[in-house]
Every structure is written in C-alpha cells, then in structure tokens.
Design a protein around this motif. Structure first.
Motif, PDB file in Angstrom:
ATOM      1  N   VAL A   2      -1.077  -2.771  -1.182  1.00 11.96           N
ATOM      2  CA  VAL A   2      -1.484  -3.341   0.137  1.00 11.96           C
ATOM      3  C   VAL A   2      -1.421  -1.934   1.004  1.00 11.96           C
ATOM      4  O   VAL A   2      -0.641  -1.101   1.153  1.00 11.96           O
ATOM      5  CB  VAL A   2       0.039  -3.980   0.642  1.00 11.96           C
ATOM      6  CG1 VAL A   2      -0.154  -4.476   1.902  1.00 11.96           C
ATOM      7  CG2 VAL A   2       0.540  -5.106  -0.417  1.00 11.96           C
ATOM      8  N   PRO A   3      -2.711  -1.904   1.508  1.00 13.47           N
ATOM      9  CA  PRO A   3      -2.994  -0.753   2.557  1.00 13.47           C
ATOM     10  C   PRO A   3      -1.758  -0.823   3.715  1.00 13.47           C
ATOM     11  O   PRO A   3      -1.166  -1.797   4.293  1.00 13.47           O
ATOM     12  CB  PRO A   3      -4.427  -1.162   3.180  1.00 13.47           C
ATOM     13  CG  PRO A   3      -5.079  -2.117   2.221  1.00 13.47           C
ATOM     14  CD  PRO A   3      -3.844  -2.841   1.394  1.00 13.47           C
ATOM     15  N   ALA A   4      -1.451   0.582   3.977  1.00 14.46           N
ATOM     16  CA  ALA A   4      -0.498   0.874   4.926  1.00 14.46           C
ATOM     17  C   ALA A   4      -0.693   0.077   6.096  1.00 14.46           C
ATOM     18  O   ALA A   4       0.147  -0.572   6.903  1.00 14.46           O
ATOM     19  CB  ALA A   4      -0.243   2.356   5.161  1.00 14.46           C
ATOM     20  N   ASP A   5      -1.928  -0.101   6.675  1.00 15.41           N
ATOM     21  CA  ASP A   5      -2.093  -0.636   8.154  1.00 15.41           C
ATOM     22  C   ASP A   5      -2.026  -2.318   7.939  1.00 15.41           C
ATOM     23  O   ASP A   5      -2.322  -2.902   8.944  1.00 15.41           O
ATOM     24  CB  ASP A   5      -3.509  -0.227   8.377  1.00 15.41           C
ATOM     25  CG  ASP A   5      -4.732  -0.525   7.681  1.00 15.41           C
ATOM     26  OD1 ASP A   5      -4.509  -0.965   6.360  1.00 15.41           O
ATOM     27  OD2 ASP A   5      -5.932  -0.143   7.993  1.00 15.41           O
ATOM     28  N   GLU A   6      -1.832  -2.866   6.722  1.00 10.92           N
ATOM     29  CA  GLU A   6      -1.651  -4.153   6.493  1.00 10.92           C
ATOM     30  C   GLU A   6      -0.191  -4.557   6.355  1.00 10.92           C
ATOM     31  O   GLU A   6       0.156  -5.612   6.206  1.00 10.92           O
ATOM     32  CB  GLU A   6      -2.406  -4.568   5.223  1.00 10.92           C
ATOM     33  CG  GLU A   6      -2.350  -6.111   4.732  1.00 10.92           C
ATOM     34  CD  GLU A   6      -3.261  -7.056   5.895  1.00 10.92           C
ATOM     35  OE1 GLU A   6      -2.669  -8.041   5.694  1.00 10.92           O
ATOM     36  OE2 GLU A   6      -4.023  -6.381   6.500  1.00 10.92           O
ATOM     37  N   LEU A   7       0.527  -3.626   6.351  1.00  3.44           N
ATOM     38  CA  LEU A   7       2.099  -3.910   6.039  1.00  3.44           C
ATOM     39  C   LEU A   7       2.730  -4.644   7.294  1.00  3.44           C
ATOM     40  O   LEU A   7       3.500  -5.739   6.777  1.00  3.44           O
ATOM     41  CB  LEU A   7       3.001  -2.410   5.834  1.00  3.44           C
ATOM     42  CG  LEU A   7       4.132  -2.639   5.637  1.00  3.44           C
ATOM     43  CD1 LEU A   7       4.524  -3.431   4.278  1.00  3.44           C
ATOM     44  CD2 LEU A   7       5.065  -1.123   5.397  1.00  3.44           C
ATOM     45  N   GLU A   8       2.383  -4.603   8.357  1.00  3.06           N
ATOM     46  CA  GLU A   8       3.045  -5.320   9.364  1.00  3.06           C
ATOM     47  C   GLU A   8       2.526  -6.820   9.193  1.00  3.06           C
ATOM     48  O   GLU A   8       3.523  -7.624   9.277  1.00  3.06           O
ATOM     49  CB  GLU A   8       2.549  -4.877  10.857  1.00  3.06           C
ATOM     50  CG  GLU A   8       3.470  -5.432  11.896  1.00  3.06           C
ATOM     51  CD  GLU A   8       2.740  -5.061  13.357  1.00  3.06           C
ATOM     52  OE1 GLU A   8       2.721  -5.728  14.233  1.00  3.06           O
ATOM     53  OE2 GLU A   8       2.637  -3.859  13.455  1.00  3.06           O
ATOM     54  N   ASN A   9       1.331  -7.185   8.753  1.00  2.00           N
ATOM     55  CA  ASN A   9       0.938  -8.357   8.682  1.00  2.00           C
ATOM     56  C   ASN A   9       1.380  -8.862   7.267  1.00  2.00           C
ATOM     57  O   ASN A   9       2.066 -10.327   7.241  1.00  2.00           O
ATOM     58  CB  ASN A   9      -0.569  -8.286   8.178  1.00  2.00           C
ATOM     59  CG  ASN A   9      -1.059  -9.780   8.465  1.00  2.00           C
ATOM     60  OD1 ASN A   9      -0.603 -10.799   9.059  1.00  2.00           O
ATOM     61  ND2 ASN A   9      -2.325 -10.081   7.684  1.00  2.00           N
ATOM     62  N   PHE A  10       1.618  -8.202   6.203  1.00  2.00           N
ATOM     63  CA  PHE A  10       2.444  -8.355   4.973  1.00  2.00           C
ATOM     64  C   PHE A  10       3.913  -8.849   5.318  1.00  2.00           C
ATOM     65  O   PHE A  10       4.181  -9.970   4.861  1.00  2.00           O
ATOM     66  CB  PHE A  10       2.471  -7.268   4.230  1.00  2.00           C
ATOM     67  CG  PHE A  10       3.044  -7.480   2.775  1.00  2.00           C
ATOM     68  CD1 PHE A  10       2.500  -7.911   1.741  1.00  2.00           C
ATOM     69  CD2 PHE A  10       4.497  -7.118   2.747  1.00  2.00           C
ATOM     70  CE1 PHE A  10       3.065  -8.222   0.528  1.00  2.00           C
ATOM     71  CE2 PHE A  10       5.090  -7.582   1.211  1.00  2.00           C
ATOM     72  CZ  PHE A  10       4.373  -7.737   0.300  1.00  2.00           C
ATOM     73  N   TYR A  69      -1.500 -15.890   0.823  1.00  5.04           N
ATOM     74  CA  TYR A  69      -1.620 -14.368   1.384  1.00  5.04           C
ATOM     75  C   TYR A  69      -1.605 -13.686   0.288  1.00  5.04           C
ATOM     76  O   TYR A  69      -2.541 -12.530   0.398  1.00  5.04           O
ATOM     77  CB  TYR A  69      -0.710 -14.237   2.444  1.00  5.04           C
ATOM     78  CG  TYR A  69      -0.697 -12.789   2.779  1.00  5.04           C
ATOM     79  CD1 TYR A  69      -1.467 -12.251   3.878  1.00  5.04           C
ATOM     80  CD2 TYR A  69       0.275 -11.872   2.276  1.00  5.04           C
ATOM     81  CE1 TYR A  69      -1.544 -11.217   4.271  1.00  5.04           C
ATOM     82  CE2 TYR A  69       0.215 -10.555   2.937  1.00  5.04           C
ATOM     83  CZ  TYR A  69      -0.825 -10.387   3.629  1.00  5.04           C
ATOM     84  OH  TYR A  69      -0.915  -8.862   4.175  1.00  5.04           O
ATOM     85  N   CYS A  70      -0.647 -13.460  -0.818  1.00  2.17           N
ATOM     86  CA  CYS A  70      -0.882 -12.637  -1.929  1.00  2.17           C
ATOM     87  C   CYS A  70      -2.218 -12.519  -2.610  1.00  2.17           C
ATOM     88  O   CYS A  70      -2.638 -11.435  -3.262  1.00  2.17           O
ATOM     89  CB  CYS A  70       0.292 -12.771  -2.876  1.00  2.17           C
ATOM     90  SG  CYS A  70       1.880 -12.053  -2.036  1.00  2.17           S
ATOM     91  N   SER A  71      -2.829 -13.688  -2.758  1.00  5.52           N
ATOM     92  CA  SER A  71      -4.026 -13.974  -3.550  1.00  5.52           C
ATOM     93  C   SER A  71      -5.181 -12.945  -3.068  1.00  5.52           C
ATOM     94  O   SER A  71      -5.903 -12.372  -3.778  1.00  5.52           O
ATOM     95  CB  SER A  71      -4.441 -15.204  -3.510  1.00  5.52           C
ATOM     96  OG  SER A  71      -5.020 -15.673  -2.487  1.00  5.52           O
ATOM     97  N   LYS A  72      -5.043 -12.360  -1.980  1.00  4.50           N
ATOM     98  CA  LYS A  72      -5.954 -11.420  -1.175  1.00  4.50           C
ATOM     99  C   LYS A  72      -5.975 -10.118  -1.782  1.00  4.50           C
ATOM    100  O   LYS A  72      -6.739  -9.297  -1.616  1.00  4.50           O
ATOM    101  CB  LYS A  72      -5.956 -11.370   0.220  1.00  4.50           C
ATOM    102  CG  LYS A  72      -4.649 -10.449   0.812  1.00  4.50           C
ATOM    103  CD  LYS A  72      -4.827 -10.856   2.193  1.00  4.50           C
ATOM    104  CE  LYS A  72      -5.611  -9.761   3.202  1.00  4.50           C
ATOM    105  NZ  LYS A  72      -5.437  -9.792   4.355  1.00  4.50           N
ATOM    106  N   PHE A  73      -4.803  -9.738  -2.415  1.00  2.00           N
ATOM    107  CA  PHE A  73      -4.479  -8.436  -3.175  1.00  2.00           C
ATOM    108  C   PHE A  73      -4.787  -8.461  -4.819  1.00  2.00           C
ATOM    109  O   PHE A  73      -4.153  -9.470  -5.308  1.00  2.00           O
ATOM    110  CB  PHE A  73      -3.229  -7.825  -2.809  1.00  2.00           C
ATOM    111  CG  PHE A  73      -2.884  -7.690  -1.477  1.00  2.00           C
ATOM    112  CD1 PHE A  73      -3.381  -6.610  -0.643  1.00  2.00           C
ATOM    113  CD2 PHE A  73      -2.158  -8.665  -0.692  1.00  2.00           C
ATOM    114  CE1 PHE A  73      -3.274  -6.945   0.850  1.00  2.00           C
ATOM    115  CE2 PHE A  73      -1.906  -8.532   0.641  1.00  2.00           C
ATOM    116  CZ  PHE A  73      -2.440  -7.758   1.448  1.00  2.00           C
ATOM    117  N   GLN A  74      -5.455  -7.561  -5.333  1.00  2.00           N
ATOM    118  CA  GLN A  74      -5.727  -7.510  -6.674  1.00  2.00           C
ATOM    119  C   GLN A  74      -4.551  -6.864  -7.354  1.00  2.00           C
ATOM    120  O   GLN A  74      -4.032  -5.881  -6.805  1.00  2.00           O
ATOM    121  CB  GLN A  74      -6.959  -6.662  -6.961  1.00  2.00           C
ATOM    122  CG  GLN A  74      -7.374  -6.729  -8.387  1.00  2.00           C
ATOM    123  CD  GLN A  74      -8.822  -6.196  -8.592  1.00  2.00           C
ATOM    124  OE1 GLN A  74      -9.401  -5.610  -7.914  1.00  2.00           O
ATOM    125  NE2 GLN A  74      -9.277  -6.284  -9.853  1.00  2.00           N
TER     126      GLN A  74
END
Length: 121
Positions: free
Chosen positions: A89-97, A70-75
């Motif tokens: 991590v975009p704020a709207d992605e935090l719940e998924n994070f 999962y982390c590999s999707k973020f530079q």
C-alpha cells in the motif's frame, strides 16, 4: 480480508492512540505500508526483526479486517517463500486504507527478546 501487521512498541502505542482503529503514517523513508496475508509470516517478522530492532526488544502481531473490494486494488506480492505474501500500500494511500478497516486492530501475539516469553493474546 483478514490481514496481519507485525509492529514494534512505538508503532503499537500510536495504534493504541487511534483507539485501535488506524495505523500511523509512514516515515519519509518508508514509501510502502505492507500488511501481510498470514499469521505465520507476521509472527516471523515480529519475532526475528521487531524484537531485534526495537529498544525494548518486543514485537507484536496485530490482526485486522479490511474491506475485500478495497483490498482488491492492491496486488499480492510474494517476497520470499510462498507464504511470504504482502499487500503493498503506497504510503500516501494509508489514510484511505485506514478508513477501510472493519472493526478494530487486535494484538494477537507478543514476543520479547527472551525466546521463552511469547504471549498469545
């Protein structure tokens, strides 16, 4: 991937309310959630910024694991010195994070406004 997040008391209380399983949603003026890649950088932020920017003059370093795939999707972003590395991590992605956190979020260090008051957890 092991990550770190410097937080103040208010954010730590919200993490506690989640059972140490999730970070709280970002505020409207905070479009990015940025966990950092090393403890040294997290300690700098907690001690230099969280302690100064909170009403109780406390800062904390949290440590947690997130699924590597999962982390590999973020530079990785380097925002200063070579060890000032963050994931943005975009704020709207935090719940998924949060769903990809493995285990619990642990507080590993506490700083207070008194430079002599550093607690290793």
């Amino acid at each position: 991937m092991k990550l770190y997040r410097p937080v103040g008391t208010a954010e730590l209380k919200l993490i506690e309310q989640s059972g140490y399983k999730a970070f709280p949603p970002r505020l409207p003026e905070q479009p990015i959630f940025y966990p950092v890649l090393n403890e040294k950088y997290a300690r700098e932020i907690a001690e230099r910024w969280n302690v100064k920017d909170t009403s109780d003059h406390k800062g904390y370093v949290t440590e947690f694991e997130v699924d590597d795939d999962y982390c590999s999707k973020f530079q990785v972003q380097t925002v200063g010195r070579s060890y000032h590395q963050e994931l943005w991590v975009p704020a709207d992605e935090l719940e998924n994070f949060n769903r990809h956190i493995i285990g619990t979020i642990k507080v590993i260090t506490e700083f207070s406004g008194d430079d002599t008051d550093i607690k290793e957890m």
